[in-house]
Write a protein that holds these residues in place. Sequence first.
Motif, mmCIF file in Angstrom:
data_model
loop_
_atom_site.group_PDB
_atom_site.id
_atom_site.type_symbol
_atom_site.label_atom_id
_atom_site.label_comp_id
_atom_site.label_asym_id
_atom_site.label_seq_id
_atom_site.Cartn_x
_atom_site.Cartn_y
_atom_site.Cartn_z
ATOM 1 N N ARG A 1 5.324 7.593 -8.079
ATOM 2 C CA ARG A 1 5.379 7.422 -6.617
ATOM 3 C C ARG A 1 6.418 8.353 -5.980
ATOM 4 O O ARG A 1 6.213 8.861 -4.881
ATOM 5 C CB ARG A 1 5.671 5.966 -6.263
ATOM 6 C CG ARG A 1 4.532 5.018 -6.569
ATOM 7 C CD ARG A 1 4.719 3.654 -5.914
ATOM 8 N NE ARG A 1 5.938 2.980 -6.325
ATOM 9 C CZ ARG A 1 6.059 2.283 -7.440
ATOM 10 N NH1 ARG A 1 5.028 2.187 -8.277
ATOM 11 N NH2 ARG A 1 7.195 1.675 -7.753
ATOM 12 N N ARG B 1 0.913 5.416 -5.041
ATOM 13 C CA ARG B 1 1.231 5.061 -3.656
ATOM 14 C C ARG B 1 1.820 3.667 -3.478
ATOM 15 O O ARG B 1 2.556 3.441 -2.519
ATOM 16 C CB ARG B 1 -0.024 5.219 -2.794
ATOM 17 C CG ARG B 1 -0.354 6.685 -2.536
ATOM 18 C CD ARG B 1 -1.710 6.876 -1.904
ATOM 19 N NE ARG B 1 -1.933 8.270 -1.579
ATOM 20 C CZ ARG B 1 -2.320 9.196 -2.456
ATOM 21 N NH1 ARG B 1 -2.538 8.852 -3.731
ATOM 22 N NH2 ARG B 1 -2.485 10.451 -2.083
ATOM 23 N N GLU C 1 5.459 10.944 -3.066
ATOM 24 C CA GLU C 1 6.105 10.953 -1.754
ATOM 25 C C GLU C 1 6.755 12.296 -1.468
ATOM 26 O O GLU C 1 6.682 12.797 -0.344
ATOM 27 C CB GLU C 1 7.144 9.833 -1.670
ATOM 28 C CG GLU C 1 7.762 9.708 -0.289
ATOM 29 C CD GLU C 1 8.530 8.420 -0.094
ATOM 30 O OE1 GLU C 1 9.121 8.257 0.979
ATOM 31 O OE2 GLU C 1 8.552 7.579 -1.020
ATOM 32 N N ASP D 1 6.548 9.488 6.404
ATOM 33 C CA ASP D 1 5.660 8.927 5.385
ATOM 34 C C ASP D 1 4.562 8.082 6.028
ATOM 35 O O ASP D 1 3.409 8.071 5.565
ATOM 36 C CB ASP D 1 6.434 8.133 4.340
ATOM 37 C CG ASP D 1 7.347 7.067 4.918
ATOM 38 O OD1 ASP D 1 7.390 6.896 6.143
ATOM 39 O OD2 ASP D 1 8.036 6.391 4.114
#
Length: 414
Positions: A20, A71, A24, A115
């Motif tokens: 993750r 995610r 990101e 984000d």
Amino acid sequence: MERYDLVYRLYDEFDTRTLREYQEFVDVFPAVDSRVALEHWQAASEELERRKDEIRDEFAAGETLAEVAARVSREGAFTALDLEAKYGRPVNVLVLDVDETLRSAGRTDNEIPRDTLHVLTEFHEAGVPIVICTGQTLENVKGFAIQGLGSEIVHSGELSIVYEAGTGVFTPGHGADTKQLLYEELEAEIRDVFDDVRARVLPDAPAELRRGCHLQGNEFNVTMKPNFETGSSQAREIIDRALVYLLDLLATAASDAAETVLEEAPAWTRAFYAAGDTEIRAVLEREGEYPDVSVDDVPTALASILERIDVAYYEADAAEISSLELNKVTGVERALDVLGVDDPFALVMGDSKSDLRVMRWVAEHDCGLSAAPDHASRETLEHVLETDELVFDRGKSVDVLRTVYALNRFARLG
């Protein structure tokens, strides 16, 4: 339980946290003109794909599981599985409030986090329309939407803006249906009340309110905002006084519309709205303005006007009058019609009573999920906790969006 077993294996056997972090970084890496930075981004992208390939090779549904693991956390993945098991269908439209939902003055400097914006673009690319549903003016919303999401998405024909809490709907790319002024469909009697209040609200205000408040630049609603930082003690004091003043202005305009001069109209109007809203009652009591009359004594002619008009109080933020015939539900229904979403299953995200109306609407029609930040109004939080418990931390709307992204990926497995 097969899917649950797969997800257990996924999070037990793979370093999903690092996955993750790579995802990101790759998603929100800023556009920079630096060869070294771009090389770093490229290396991270390659490592991300290598880690995803390990998952893809391990499971028959490897593509789905790799994207989910990149995610959402273990908790988010299992929440997504629970939602998919409960509803058996993906979310096919997002209905999103802005202030204190997508963005928060508390932790994000009142900007939508990068984000969050990226996940919204992923939904758009997956063909999920977006309805921005806000009490703000159209121009304000258009500005941040274009800046944050980009002109291509805003003008794609797959995004609609319900503004001023449902008084208008703006859906670029739909010809004659692009802008719909829903307030023009109200009866003249109600429009006259708003015209009367709007014409007098600042000119007739006492000096303290003229100095301490301004009008939001609405097309129809009348919204008094503080000339102090939202949430401050000064903003709270001035908005409390503005609410009392706005109620009395409404009383005069409504009695004129009822073609009856009523000396007790201000007291009756205060009693009418205090009976239906504990926050309004609390303000009147704090200001020493709670009326010594019964709501049962409000004349029918006056009540028939007031029951079509909403008075909203947002502590230390705004005092507002709007039409009960024009709310976010009305606007969302019109937006979905323009977007061609005939069988909606929506994610509704919001924090206020106006958002709660939309949440209750999707619950009553079994056509969606509701989510709220942990600082939302008490009634809104209660509704969300009683339905799917999708409560997120201030400024972290992205957590719910990613969970719903995972829900949609699981739903594709059939």
